[in-house]
Design a protein around this motif. Sequence first.
Motif, short mmCIF file in Angstrom:
data_model
loop_
_atom_site.label_atom_id
_atom_site.label_comp_id
_atom_site.label_asym_id
_atom_site.label_seq_id
_atom_site.Cartn_x
_atom_site.Cartn_y
_atom_site.Cartn_z
N ASP A 11 19.11 25.09 39.08
CA ASP A 11 19.51 26.46 39.32
C ASP A 11 20.54 26.51 40.44
O ASP A 11 20.22 26.62 41.59
CB ASP A 11 18.27 27.30 39.68
CG ASP A 11 18.60 28.78 39.83
OD1 ASP A 11 19.73 29.18 39.46
OD2 ASP A 11 17.74 29.52 40.32
N SER A 13 22.55 28.84 41.19
CA SER A 13 22.69 30.14 41.85
C SER A 13 21.81 30.23 43.09
O SER A 13 22.01 31.10 43.93
CB SER A 13 22.36 31.27 40.88
OG SER A 13 21.01 31.21 40.50
N SER A 14 20.83 29.34 43.24
CA SER A 14 19.95 29.39 44.40
C SER A 14 20.46 28.50 45.54
O SER A 14 19.75 28.31 46.51
CB SER A 14 18.53 28.99 44.01
OG SER A 14 18.51 27.63 43.62
N LYS A 15 21.67 27.97 45.42
CA LYS A 15 22.25 27.13 46.47
C LYS A 15 22.32 27.93 47.77
O LYS A 15 22.77 29.06 47.79
CB LYS A 15 23.64 26.67 46.06
CG LYS A 15 24.26 25.66 47.01
CD LYS A 15 25.63 25.24 46.55
CE LYS A 15 25.54 24.24 45.43
NZ LYS A 15 26.85 23.67 45.07
N LYS A 16 21.84 27.34 48.85
CA LYS A 16 21.85 28.01 50.16
C LYS A 16 23.28 28.16 50.66
O LYS A 16 24.05 27.21 50.63
CB LYS A 16 21.04 27.21 51.18
CG LYS A 16 19.56 27.23 50.91
CD LYS A 16 18.99 28.53 51.41
CE LYS A 16 17.47 28.45 51.35
NZ LYS A 16 16.87 29.73 51.50
N GLN A 70 22.62 35.81 51.56
CA GLN A 70 21.91 35.04 50.53
C GLN A 70 21.20 35.97 49.56
O GLN A 70 21.27 35.79 48.34
CB GLN A 70 20.89 34.09 51.19
CG GLN A 70 20.19 33.17 50.22
CD GLN A 70 21.09 32.06 49.71
OE1 GLN A 70 21.64 31.32 50.51
NE2 GLN A 70 21.23 31.94 48.42
N ALA A 71 20.55 37.00 50.09
CA ALA A 71 19.85 37.97 49.23
C ALA A 71 20.84 38.71 48.33
O ALA A 71 20.55 38.95 47.15
CB ALA A 71 19.07 38.95 50.09
N ASP A 74 22.12 36.30 45.55
CA ASP A 74 21.02 36.02 44.61
C ASP A 74 20.76 37.22 43.70
O ASP A 74 20.61 37.07 42.49
CB ASP A 74 19.74 35.65 45.36
CG ASP A 74 19.82 34.28 46.01
OD1 ASP A 74 20.74 33.50 45.70
OD2 ASP A 74 18.95 33.99 46.86
N SER A 75 20.71 38.42 44.27
CA SER A 75 20.41 39.61 43.47
C SER A 75 21.55 40.00 42.54
O SER A 75 21.33 40.59 41.50
CB SER A 75 20.03 40.79 44.36
OG SER A 75 21.12 41.18 45.15
N GLY A 77 23.38 37.83 41.01
CA GLY A 77 23.52 36.78 40.00
C GLY A 77 24.75 35.92 40.21
O GLY A 77 25.28 35.34 39.27
N CYS A 88 32.89 30.82 43.86
CA CYS A 88 31.68 31.30 43.18
C CYS A 88 32.02 31.65 41.73
O CYS A 88 33.19 31.78 41.38
CB CYS A 88 31.15 32.56 43.88
SG CYS A 88 30.75 32.37 45.61
N GLU A 91 27.72 35.20 36.07
CA GLU A 91 26.92 34.68 34.96
C GLU A 91 27.73 34.48 33.69
O GLU A 91 27.32 33.76 32.78
CB GLU A 91 25.74 35.61 34.71
CG GLU A 91 24.78 35.62 35.88
CD GLU A 91 23.83 36.80 35.87
OE1 GLU A 91 24.19 37.87 35.32
OE2 GLU A 91 22.74 36.66 36.43
#
Length: 113
Positions: A11, A13-16, A70-71, A74-75, A77, A88, A91
């Motif tokens: 995943d 998209s969850s990269k910090k 980060q939030a 993530d939200s 997408g 970046c 989707e």
Amino acid sequence: MGCAGSRDKGDESSKKIRKPKAWKHSEAITRAQLTQMREEFWDTAPHYGGRKEIWDALRAAADADLTLAQAIVDSAGVIVQNPDLTLCYDERGARYELPKYVLSEPTNLIRES
């Protein structure tokens, strides 16, 4: 089955995210000049392609602290290719490139008194 390390890469998209590395503008600039450069970029960014709501999310993330940024990504997408948000994707695969000047201050910023 796969190796244990391969599951963390699934995943993207969850990269910090993290702050960009220090950078230097070609010549010393003032905060007002930096602000103008940023405004010009964000005003024209949707014309580079991609979706306006993703550009809006990236702008909000660029202006936020790391936890909130980060939030936001993530939200929305957003798929983070470079942890400093300079590259970046959404989707649908649209590419979003952010210059470092919208993400952090240069080392040669003139501090006005």
